[in-house]
Design a protein around this motif. Structure first.
Motif, PDB file in Angstrom:
ATOM      1  N   LYS A 112      66.533  41.324  75.143  1.00 32.10           N
ATOM      2  CA  LYS A 112      66.929  41.753  76.560  1.00 32.10           C
ATOM      3  C   LYS A 112      67.491  43.292  76.514  1.00 32.10           C
ATOM      4  N   ASP A 113      68.230  43.575  75.743  1.00 26.70           N
ATOM      5  CA  ASP A 113      69.046  44.610  75.582  1.00 26.70           C
ATOM      6  C   ASP A 113      68.564  45.789  74.478  1.00 26.70           C
ATOM      7  N   ALA A 114      67.388  45.596  73.910  1.00 25.24           N
ATOM      8  CA  ALA A 114      66.803  45.856  72.781  1.00 25.24           C
ATOM      9  C   ALA A 114      66.012  47.312  73.608  1.00 25.24           C
ATOM     10  N   PHE A 115      66.508  48.298  73.938  1.00 21.52           N
ATOM     11  CA  PHE A 115      65.864  49.580  74.493  1.00 21.52           C
ATOM     12  C   PHE A 115      66.613  50.847  74.054  1.00 21.52           C
ATOM     13  N   VAL A 116      65.999  51.946  74.234  1.00 19.30           N
ATOM     14  CA  VAL A 116      66.943  53.151  74.216  1.00 19.30           C
ATOM     15  C   VAL A 116      66.196  54.199  75.013  1.00 19.30           C
ATOM     16  N   ARG A 117      67.164  54.756  75.766  1.00 16.71           N
ATOM     17  CA  ARG A 117      67.037  55.862  76.679  1.00 16.71           C
ATOM     18  C   ARG A 117      66.996  57.087  76.004  1.00 16.71           C
ATOM     19  N   VAL A 118      65.733  57.862  76.099  1.00 19.61           N
ATOM     20  CA  VAL A 118      65.895  59.032  75.426  1.00 19.61           C
ATOM     21  C   VAL A 118      65.756  60.256  76.380  1.00 19.61           C
ATOM     22  N   GLY A 119      66.711  61.313  76.254  1.00 21.22           N
ATOM     23  CA  GLY A 119      66.634  62.341  77.080  1.00 21.22           C
ATOM     24  C   GLY A 119      66.350  63.644  76.085  1.00 21.22           C
ATOM     25  N   VAL A 120      65.418  64.558  76.304  1.00 18.03           N
ATOM     26  CA  VAL A 120      65.086  65.498  75.503  1.00 18.03           C
ATOM     27  C   VAL A 120      65.415  66.871  76.355  1.00 18.03           C
ATOM     28  N   TYR A 121      66.282  67.762  75.987  1.00 11.46           N
ATOM     29  CA  TYR A 121      66.591  68.991  76.944  1.00 11.46           C
ATOM     30  C   TYR A 121      66.159  70.313  76.000  1.00 11.46           C
ATOM     31  N   LYS A 122      65.992  71.093  76.636  1.00 11.68           N
ATOM     32  CA  LYS A 122      65.325  72.606  76.281  1.00 11.68           C
ATOM     33  C   LYS A 122      66.270  73.572  75.397  1.00 11.68           C
ATOM     34  N   SER A 123      67.815  73.188  75.970  1.00 14.12           N
ATOM     35  CA  SER A 123      68.785  74.074  75.249  1.00 14.12           C
ATOM     36  C   SER A 123      70.058  73.551  75.449  1.00 14.12           C
ATOM     37  N   TYR A 124      70.691  73.335  74.261  1.00 14.25           N
ATOM     38  CA  TYR A 124      72.009  72.896  74.261  1.00 14.25           C
ATOM     39  C   TYR A 124      73.095  73.762  75.019  1.00 14.25           C
ATOM     40  N   ALA A 125      72.833  74.902  75.076  1.00 10.50           N
ATOM     41  CA  ALA A 125      73.711  75.746  75.787  1.00 10.50           C
ATOM     42  C   ALA A 125      73.839  75.449  77.137  1.00 10.50           C
ATOM     43  N   TRP A 126      72.737  74.984  77.900  1.00  9.63           N
ATOM     44  CA  TRP A 126      72.501  74.552  79.304  1.00  9.63           C
ATOM     45  C   TRP A 126      73.413  73.359  79.365  1.00  9.63           C
ATOM     46  N   VAL A 127      73.315  72.369  78.352  1.00 11.65           N
ATOM     47  CA  VAL A 127      73.984  71.012  78.513  1.00 11.65           C
ATOM     48  C   VAL A 127      75.613  71.459  78.351  1.00 11.65           C
ATOM     49  N   VAL A 128      76.191  72.723  77.762  1.00  6.70           N
ATOM     50  CA  VAL A 128      77.556  73.000  77.656  1.00  6.70           C
ATOM     51  C   VAL A 128      77.790  73.619  79.228  1.00  6.70           C
ATOM     52  N   VAL A 129      76.882  74.348  79.711  1.00  8.73           N
ATOM     53  CA  VAL A 129      77.121  75.029  81.020  1.00  8.73           C
ATOM     54  C   VAL A 129      77.345  74.060  82.082  1.00  8.73           C
ATOM     55  N   SER A 130      76.300  72.881  82.043  1.00  8.78           N
ATOM     56  CA  SER A 130      76.457  71.921  83.173  1.00  8.78           C
ATOM     57  C   SER A 130      77.722  71.102  82.917  1.00  8.78           C
ATOM     58  N   ILE A 131      78.131  70.818  81.780  1.00  9.43           N
ATOM     59  CA  ILE A 131      79.700  70.196  81.484  1.00  9.43           C
ATOM     60  C   ILE A 131      80.697  71.177  82.055  1.00  9.43           C
ATOM     61  N   ILE A 132      80.675  72.244  82.031  1.00 14.18           N
ATOM     62  CA  ILE A 132      81.730  73.388  82.726  1.00 14.18           C
ATOM     63  C   ILE A 132      81.502  73.143  84.152  1.00 14.18           C
ATOM     64  N   ILE A 133      80.105  73.387  84.486  1.00 11.40           N
ATOM     65  CA  ILE A 133      80.136  73.481  86.127  1.00 11.40           C
ATOM     66  C   ILE A 133      80.744  72.010  86.535  1.00 11.40           C
ATOM     67  N   GLY A 134      80.528  70.672  85.775  1.00  8.56           N
ATOM     68  CA  GLY A 134      80.535  69.824  86.391  1.00  8.56           C
ATOM     69  C   GLY A 134      82.183  69.533  86.612  1.00  8.56           C
ATOM     70  N   TRP A 135      83.109  70.257  85.715  1.00 14.56           N
ATOM     71  CA  TRP A 135      84.392  70.279  85.863  1.00 14.56           C
ATOM     72  C   TRP A 135      84.823  71.185  86.841  1.00 14.56           C
ATOM     73  N   ILE A 136      84.194  72.165  87.129  1.00 16.96           N
ATOM     74  CA  ILE A 136      84.499  73.172  88.090  1.00 16.96           C
ATOM     75  C   ILE A 136      84.556  72.521  89.398  1.00 16.96           C
ATOM     76  N   TYR A 137      83.468  71.930  89.769  1.00 15.49           N
ATOM     77  CA  TYR A 137      83.442  71.345  91.029  1.00 15.49           C
ATOM     78  C   TYR A 137      84.374  70.041  91.177  1.00 15.49           C
ATOM     79  N   PHE A 138      84.593  69.384  90.152  1.00 12.11           N
ATOM     80  CA  PHE A 138      85.556  68.300  90.170  1.00 12.11           C
ATOM     81  C   PHE A 138      86.919  68.632  90.676  1.00 12.11           C
ATOM     82  N   VAL A 139      87.332  69.699  89.932  1.00  9.84           N
ATOM     83  CA  VAL A 139      88.623  70.684  90.200  1.00  9.84           C
ATOM     84  C   VAL A 139      88.848  71.039  91.779  1.00  9.84           C
ATOM     85  N   CYS A 140      87.676  71.708  92.032  1.00  7.33           N
ATOM     86  CA  CYS A 140      87.606  72.449  93.470  1.00  7.33           C
ATOM     87  C   CYS A 140      87.648  71.081  94.462  1.00  7.33           C
TER      88      CYS A 140
END
Length: 379
Positions: A112-140
């Motif tokens: 039942k719990d034997a599965f893997v969710r796979v996410g493949v992104y183009k650039s790790y830099a954009w992952v970092v940008v996304s995290i930063i943006i997430g904290w910006i709108y959270f603070v705002c």
């Protein structure tokens, strides 16, 4: 009679053995249920049994429809008497999301719990940008409540702040808090969510809970100010009182029906989804009374533009993050699939634009003396 008793004993013994073997059934498990990596990298995970298997087991995989990964080996074997610990390397030919389901044959282990969710992104830099943006709108969004509190304290008056807006806002954030806390921390609800969405991720994080609880508290503080400072002739509209009474009476009835287990299918989860719909409805309508109030007074005095600007910035960053994530994972369906969040962001920004037009263009020269004389316009 003796034969009948013997038959009953045999049946009971057989049933006990069956139940015992079923409860002791091993579980097929994966080392990572969420695997994320860049398009030019690989990801790895392992498959093993929670207990040694009683015979050779063949392991094979299936994939969600629009898979973006290369197929894994057709079959692998967990040998009799071992737990396996088979390692697999996932390679992708494009960015995107897919879910790999692990199967076993013969089916003597729980998968039942034997599965893997796979996410493949183009650039790790954009992952970092996304995290930063997430904290910006959270603070705002988190600090956007304070300019109004400070404005009320500075003026020692809440004239200009619509009471209908406050009532709807408090109800919305209480509902949001109930939903977040229930889905995030109550084990029974989490189990029901996984039953309804076997390969899904709990859609609430700790910061979501923190934001909603904080928003409820600071909105309550703002309402408390209405009992302390000058409020003119302002009262909450009877229509708003009726709507809020309907919402909470419905919630009470729903709670009673859920507690009595009238709804067999994920009852508490369904109950909590009711609160998520309340939050959705409130967010779409709560600003309307304030817009109308400003229009009737021909003034925005008493309504903090700082709150509006912070809410606007937070909304822009929230929507911007959604576009960045969709582009980075080449998964524009996720934008449509999360249309509620996207639509709420657009609705909030639209109202913020209306408030800015009222404040900076239409009523920019309105004197503060209109506070008390125009307060009677809203009842």
């Amino acid at each position: 009679m003796k034969k009948m008793n013997s038959a009953i004993i045999i049946l009971v013994t057989f049933a006990a053995c069956f139940i015992s073997s079923s409860s002791a059934r091993a579980t097929l498990q994966v080392s990572e249920q969420d695997l994320k990596f860049e398009i030019n990298e690989n990801g790895t995970f392992s498959v093993s049994s929670s207990a040694p298997v009683s015979e050779d087991i063949s392991i094979w995989f299936s994939y969600s429809e629009d898979t973006n990964v290369y197929p894994l080996p057709n079959t692998s074997i967990i040998q009799n008497g071992t737990t396996g610990h088979l390692e697999f390397t996932v390679r992708a030919f494009k960015a995107g999301h897919t879910t790999i389901m692990v199967h076993a044959s013969p089916p003597i282990v729980n998968t039942k719990d034997a599965f893997v969710r796979v996410g493949v992104y183009k650039s790790y830099a954009w992952v970092v940008v996304s995290i930063i943006i997430g904290w910006i709108y959270f603070v705002c969004w988190s600090i956007s409540f304070y300019p109004q509190v400070i404005e009320n304290y500075r003026r020692k008056s809440v004239v200009g702040l619509n009471f209908d807006f406050l009532g709807l806002n408090l109800t919305g954030f209480i509902a949001y808090s109930v939903f977040n806390i229930g889905v995030r921390y109550i084990q029974e609800v989490k189990m029901e969510y996984h039953i309804a969405h076997p390969t899904g991720v709990i859609p609430v994080e700790d910061n979501d809970v923190g934001f909603s609880v904080h928003a409820t508290f600071i909105t309550a503080v703002t309402i408390a100010q209405c009992f302390i400072y000058d409020r003119g002739d302002q009262v909450i509209a009877k229509s708003t009182v009726a709507v809020l009474a309907l919402v909470w009476s419905t919630a009470g009835v729903f709670l009673l029906l859920t507690a009595l287990n009238v709804n067999k299918y994920t009852p508490w989860l369904t109950f909590l989804y009711f609160f998520s719909y309340v939050k959705l409805g409130v967010t779409l309508t709560k600003y309307i009374p304030q817009v109308v109030y400003n229009y009737k007074r021909k003034s925005t005095v008493g309504w903090s533009i700082g709150t509006v600007l912070l809410d606007f910035i937070g909304g822009l960053f929230s929507i911007g993050q959604m576009f960045i994530v969709s582009a980075n994972f080449d998964d524009w369906y996720s934008l449509i699939g999360n249309f509620t969040k996207f639509g709420l962001g657009i609705a909030s920004i639209s109202f913020d634009v209306i408030f800015m037009v009222q404040h900076f263009c239409l009523y920019r020269h309105s004197p503060s003396s209109t506070d008390s004389m125009d307060s009677a316009l809203i009842t």
